[in-house]
Design a protein around this motif. Structure first.
Motif, PDB file in Angstrom:
ATOM      1  N   THR A   8       0.831  -1.211   0.000  1.00  0.00           N
ATOM      2  CA  THR A   8       0.000   0.000   0.000  1.00  0.00           C
ATOM      3  C   THR A   8       0.862   1.256   0.000  1.00  0.00           C
ATOM      4  O   THR A   8       0.567   2.221  -0.729  1.00  0.00           O
ATOM      5  N   GLN A   9       1.930   1.267   0.783  1.00  0.00           N
ATOM      6  CA  GLN A   9       2.811   2.422   0.809  1.00  0.00           C
ATOM      7  C   GLN A   9       3.561   2.600  -0.515  1.00  0.00           C
ATOM      8  O   GLN A   9       3.782   3.725  -0.965  1.00  0.00           O
ATOM      9  N   ILE A  10       3.939   1.495  -1.138  1.00  0.00           N
ATOM     10  CA  ILE A  10       4.617   1.586  -2.437  1.00  0.00           C
ATOM     11  C   ILE A  10       3.688   2.185  -3.487  1.00  0.00           C
ATOM     12  O   ILE A  10       4.073   3.072  -4.257  1.00  0.00           O
ATOM     13  N   VAL A  11       2.447   1.723  -3.519  1.00  0.00           N
ATOM     14  CA  VAL A  11       1.489   2.259  -4.481  1.00  0.00           C
ATOM     15  C   VAL A  11       1.197   3.726  -4.190  1.00  0.00           C
ATOM     16  O   VAL A  11       1.076   4.550  -5.109  1.00  0.00           O
ATOM     17  N   GLU A  12       1.116   4.078  -2.920  1.00  0.00           N
ATOM     18  CA  GLU A  12       0.869   5.474  -2.558  1.00  0.00           C
ATOM     19  C   GLU A  12       2.015   6.373  -3.023  1.00  0.00           C
ATOM     20  O   GLU A  12       1.791   7.510  -3.447  1.00  0.00           O
ATOM     21  N   HIS A  13       3.246   5.846  -2.964  1.00  0.00           N
ATOM     22  CA  HIS A  13       4.414   6.638  -3.331  1.00  0.00           C
ATOM     23  C   HIS A  13       4.638   6.672  -4.841  1.00  0.00           C
ATOM     24  O   HIS A  13       5.161   7.657  -5.366  1.00  0.00           O
ATOM     25  N   GLN A  14       4.249   5.612  -5.537  1.00  0.00           N
ATOM     26  CA  GLN A  14       4.537   5.511  -6.969  1.00  0.00           C
ATOM     27  C   GLN A  14       3.270   5.602  -7.818  1.00  0.00           C
ATOM     28  O   GLN A  14       3.120   4.897  -8.811  1.00  0.00           O
ATOM     29  N   ARG A  15       2.367   6.484  -7.436  1.00  0.00           N
ATOM     30  CA  ARG A  15       1.162   6.674  -8.249  1.00  0.00           C
ATOM     31  C   ARG A  15       1.502   7.212  -9.632  1.00  0.00           C
ATOM     32  O   ARG A  15       0.838   6.892 -10.621  1.00  0.00           O
ATOM     33  N   GLY A  16       2.523   8.044  -9.724  1.00  0.00           N
ATOM     34  CA  GLY A  16       2.918   8.580 -11.024  1.00  0.00           C
ATOM     35  C   GLY A  16       3.321   7.488 -11.991  1.00  0.00           C
ATOM     36  O   GLY A  16       2.992   7.537 -13.193  1.00  0.00           O
ATOM     37  N   PHE A  17       4.031   6.466 -11.504  1.00  0.00           N
ATOM     38  CA  PHE A  17       4.412   5.353 -12.371  1.00  0.00           C
ATOM     39  C   PHE A  17       3.181   4.600 -12.866  1.00  0.00           C
ATOM     40  O   PHE A  17       3.093   4.239 -14.049  1.00  0.00           O
ATOM     41  N   LEU A  18       2.208   4.363 -11.992  1.00  0.00           N
ATOM     42  CA  LEU A  18       1.011   3.635 -12.395  1.00  0.00           C
ATOM     43  C   LEU A  18       0.181   4.414 -13.398  1.00  0.00           C
ATOM     44  O   LEU A  18      -0.490   3.836 -14.255  1.00  0.00           O
ATOM     45  N   ASP A  19       0.238   5.728 -13.318  1.00  0.00           N
ATOM     46  CA  ASP A  19      -0.563   6.556 -14.227  1.00  0.00           C
ATOM     47  C   ASP A  19       0.153   6.845 -15.542  1.00  0.00           C
ATOM     48  O   ASP A  19      -0.485   6.844 -16.603  1.00  0.00           O
ATOM     49  N   TYR A  20       1.470   7.095 -15.484  1.00  0.00           N
ATOM     50  CA  TYR A  20       2.177   7.612 -16.664  1.00  0.00           C
ATOM     51  C   TYR A  20       3.350   6.752 -17.129  1.00  0.00           C
ATOM     52  O   TYR A  20       3.877   6.982 -18.205  1.00  0.00           O
ATOM     53  N   GLY A  21       3.812   5.795 -16.337  1.00  0.00           N
ATOM     54  CA  GLY A  21       4.891   4.938 -16.810  1.00  0.00           C
ATOM     55  C   GLY A  21       6.205   5.172 -16.090  1.00  0.00           C
ATOM     56  O   GLY A  21       6.290   5.874 -15.076  1.00  0.00           O
ATOM     57  N   ASP A  22       7.273   4.559 -16.641  1.00  0.00           N
ATOM     58  CA  ASP A  22       8.581   4.571 -15.996  1.00  0.00           C
ATOM     59  C   ASP A  22       9.157   5.974 -15.834  1.00  0.00           C
ATOM     60  O   ASP A  22       9.879   6.246 -14.879  1.00  0.00           O
ATOM     61  N   PHE A  36       5.893 -10.197  -5.901  1.00  0.00           N
ATOM     62  CA  PHE A  36       5.549  -9.565  -7.169  1.00  0.00           C
ATOM     63  C   PHE A  36       4.190  -8.878  -7.058  1.00  0.00           C
ATOM     64  O   PHE A  36       3.305  -9.330  -6.332  1.00  0.00           O
ATOM     65  N   MET A  37       4.077  -7.787  -7.818  1.00  0.00           N
ATOM     66  CA  MET A  37       2.858  -6.980  -7.839  1.00  0.00           C
ATOM     67  C   MET A  37       2.314  -6.950  -9.259  1.00  0.00           C
ATOM     68  O   MET A  37       3.042  -6.643 -10.210  1.00  0.00           O
ATOM     69  N   HIS A  38       1.035  -7.283  -9.391  1.00  0.00           N
ATOM     70  CA  HIS A  38       0.362  -7.244 -10.693  1.00  0.00           C
ATOM     71  C   HIS A  38      -0.306  -5.889 -10.859  1.00  0.00           C
ATOM     72  O   HIS A  38      -1.184  -5.512 -10.082  1.00  0.00           O
ATOM     73  N   THR A  39       0.129  -5.143 -11.860  1.00  0.00           N
ATOM     74  CA  THR A  39      -0.405  -3.814 -12.146  1.00  0.00           C
ATOM     75  C   THR A  39      -0.944  -3.790 -13.575  1.00  0.00           C
ATOM     76  O   THR A  39      -0.645  -4.689 -14.373  1.00  0.00           O
ATOM     77  N   PRO A  40      -1.716  -2.770 -13.934  1.00  0.00           N
ATOM     78  CA  PRO A  40      -2.153  -2.662 -15.330  1.00  0.00           C
ATOM     79  C   PRO A  40      -1.006  -2.522 -16.319  1.00  0.00           C
ATOM     80  O   PRO A  40      -1.191  -2.772 -17.520  1.00  0.00           O
ATOM     81  N   ARG A  41       0.192  -2.160 -15.851  1.00  0.00           N
ATOM     82  CA  ARG A  41       1.357  -2.035 -16.724  1.00  0.00           C
ATOM     83  C   ARG A  41       2.202  -3.295 -16.768  1.00  0.00           C
ATOM     84  O   ARG A  41       3.218  -3.330 -17.447  1.00  0.00           O
ATOM     85  N   GLY A  42       1.829  -4.312 -16.021  1.00  0.00           N
ATOM     86  CA  GLY A  42       2.577  -5.554 -16.025  1.00  0.00           C
ATOM     87  C   GLY A  42       2.826  -6.046 -14.608  1.00  0.00           C
ATOM     88  O   GLY A  42       2.335  -5.479 -13.628  1.00  0.00           O
ATOM     89  N   ILE A  43       3.605  -7.121 -14.506  1.00  0.00           N
ATOM     90  CA  ILE A  43       3.962  -7.712 -13.222  1.00  0.00           C
ATOM     91  C   ILE A  43       5.393  -7.309 -12.888  1.00  0.00           C
ATOM     92  O   ILE A  43       6.307  -7.512 -13.692  1.00  0.00           O
ATOM     93  N   TYR A  44       5.582  -6.728 -11.719  1.00  0.00           N
ATOM     94  CA  TYR A  44       6.892  -6.235 -11.294  1.00  0.00           C
ATOM     95  C   TYR A  44       7.203  -6.786  -9.904  1.00  0.00           C
ATOM     96  O   TYR A  44       6.306  -6.970  -9.071  1.00  0.00           O
ATOM     97  N   GLU A  45       8.496  -7.024  -9.680  1.00  0.00           N
ATOM     98  CA  GLU A  45       8.930  -7.344  -8.334  1.00  0.00           C
ATOM     99  C   GLU A  45       8.868  -6.086  -7.488  1.00  0.00           C
ATOM    100  O   GLU A  45       9.096  -4.968  -7.982  1.00  0.00           O
ATOM    101  N   LEU A  46       8.577  -6.247  -6.218  1.00  0.00           N
ATOM    102  CA  LEU A  46       8.436  -5.075  -5.355  1.00  0.00           C
ATOM    103  C   LEU A  46       9.724  -4.269  -5.288  1.00  0.00           C
ATOM    104  O   LEU A  46       9.682  -3.044  -5.119  1.00  0.00           O
ATOM    105  N   LYS A  47      10.866  -4.921  -5.441  1.00  0.00           N
ATOM    106  CA  LYS A  47      12.131  -4.192  -5.423  1.00  0.00           C
ATOM    107  C   LYS A  47      12.299  -3.290  -6.643  1.00  0.00           C
ATOM    108  O   LYS A  47      13.153  -2.398  -6.645  1.00  0.00           O
TER     109      LYS A  47
END
Length: 500
Positions: free
Chosen positions: A368-382, A412-423
């Protein structure tokens, strides 16, 4: 000095077995955790799987067994997506087959006649969708694939022996590692095997699939694949001439010399090079002996009503509970060996379930904290990835950095942009000209974007890329650009030069 006894008072932190178990489960991947759960189910009779549709509760792990067998508590955990739960109440079983079980079985009665087995859940042989080979067959090796083709070719026993020897000398990439003379010397002199015979059998093997197999170098591998193409293939003869005579010049990307020697126009040379690039320089890699390994995500992230939601993957780990029937057999005041054993098994089962719940809760907090911090990545990419280190998440969730490291390893975390390791979401930062910070992951994405848009005739050098990044306010040295470029698998500018 005389020895004496001294009494001191102090505090000491001790790693209890329960804490050691919780830490060990925390750092396991999903596949390892499933194996650990299966071993626990086989060794502890108090544990059983929680079937779908059954109610469950979270019981106190230190409560008495007799009291827990007759009470039900509702799960008050804040993490409702936890995949593990415990229920010590008697629950209704699926179906009414329990009512038909007799107290004593007649003589010569088979177990399957009365009790349901795991085999009953398998599809019947009449089911067309059931493919037994996809679930039991092992990956085929390159040698077994070639031996299968060799057995289909009519030849003498002596030639077949030579063919088996040649196949044994072919590596995983599809190239013949031994020379003809070395293969001849490996045979018994009484067989009187000659080099011409080995060469003839090798030519027959080089017509096997995949195309290009059994070649002794790259030039022969490409020529073998070109010879198997239809005669009507455009620029086939020119491609064979280039691969036979000017392969070294092509490797150095001296296109002007190729144009002059082969007397071709630039567009014609480009089509010939495209034909050669369509070939496989490692034909043996097409036959993969290893079984594919699939990544099972631990956390699923999705967007709902403009909000990013985080939930655990319910299908990744089976839900467990304490068997209510066995738990009811535990007696409070009985100190017999059997009752002591059952009490210990009950306590271990509850601690195991509690450790799994603790693992899920910690994983949810960190994700939850990772998603809260990396919302920009989920919305716009790397390119919108923000700098993040373990210390930032550790402060947010109130845990130690070593705990965060265990949680993010092999998870691993499944996102709309793919599956990524939490690291993947953790990266260092580089200062910008405006005094801000830019993530190294974002810099890699920018470098990849610049290389994709470069002029193929004049690719960007590392110094030029560093200058373009500086123009965007990102201060990166040339050596850092080279390190990021190599981590992305991008070749140097001298090797990226192409004909348009």
């Amino acid at each position: 000095m005389k020895p004496s006894l001294v009494l001191k008072m102090g505090q000491q932190l001790t790693m209890t077995p329960q804490l050691q178990q919780a830490i060990r489960l925390l750092q396991l991947s999903t596949l390892d955790l499933q194996q650990e759960i299966q071993e626990a189910l086989e060794s502890n009779p108090m544990l059983e799987r929680q079937e779908d549709g059954e109610d469950f509760d979270n019981s106190d792990p230190m409560a008495d067994a007799a009291e827990q067998a007759g009470t039900t508590q509702q799960d008050n955990s804040n993490f409702q997506d936890s995949t593990v739960a415990v229920n010590n109440n008697e629950s209704a079983e699926d179906g009414d087959w329990h009512d038909r079980i007799p107290s004593e079985l007649p003589v010569d009665t088979a177990w399957e006649d009365v009790y349901q087995t795991s085999a009953s859940s398998l599809p019947s042989n009449d089911d067309d969708e059931w493919d037994f080979t996809t679930r039991t067959s092992a990956g085929e090796s390159l040698q077994s694939h070639l031996l299968w083709q060799l057995n289909l070719v009519p030849m003498s026993d002596k030639d077949k022996l030579i063919g088996v020897t040649i196949i044994d000398c072919i590596n995983d990439q599809g190239y013949l590692e031994e020379s003809i003379d070395e293969i001849v010397e490996s045979f018994d002199p009484e067989l009187e095997v000659e080099a011409d015979e080995v060469e003839a059998v090798l030519h027959r093997i080089q017509h096997f699939e995949p195309a290009g197999i059994g070649a002794r170098d790259l030039r022969e591998c490409l020529l073998l694949q070109l010879r198997q193409l239809p005669a009507s293939t455009p620029w086939l003869s020119e491609a064979q001439r280039l691969a036979s005579e000017y392969l070294d010049v092509l490797g150095s990307r001296d296109y002007s010399q190729l144009l002059r020697r082969m007397k071709l126009k630039e567009d014609e040379l480009r089509q010939i090079i495209e034909l050669i690039q369509s070939l496989n320089p490692r034909p043996g890699s097409q036959i993969e002996a290893n079984e594919p390994e699939y990544v099972v995500p631990d956390v699923i992230v999705r967007k709902h009503n403009e909000r990013w939601l985080v939930e655990l993957n319910q299908e990744a780990v089976p839900r467990l509970r304490v068997n209510p029937q066995y738990a009811g057999f535990v007696k409070r005041a009985d100190s017999s060996a059997d009752n002591t054993f059952m009490r210990n098994q009950l306590q271990e089962a509850r601690w195991f379930i509690k450790s799994l719940q603790s693992r899920n809760e910690t994983l949810m907090k960190v994700a939850t904290q990772i998603v809260e911090h990396q919302r920009g990545f989920l919305d716009y990419g790397d390119e919108a990835m923000k700098p993040l280190v373990l210390h930032d998440i550790a402060e947010a969730v109130g845990m130690h950095e070593s705990t965060i490291s265990r949680v993010t390893t092999q998870k691993f975390m499944h996102t709309p942009r793919g599956i990524y390791e939490l690291k993947y979401f953790f990266s260092s930062h580089v200062s910008t000209s405006e005094g801000g910070e830019c993530s190294s992951t974002a810099i890699r994405a920018i470098i990849k974007k610049l290389v994709a848009a470069e002029n193929a005739k004049k690719p960007l050098s590392d110094s030029k890329i560093a200058g373009l990044l500086e123009a965007q306010g990102i201060q990166v040295a040339r050596r850092t650009v080279a390190k990021y470029r190599e981590s992305l698998g991008i070749a140097p500018s001298s090797e990226r030069k192409r004909l348009m």
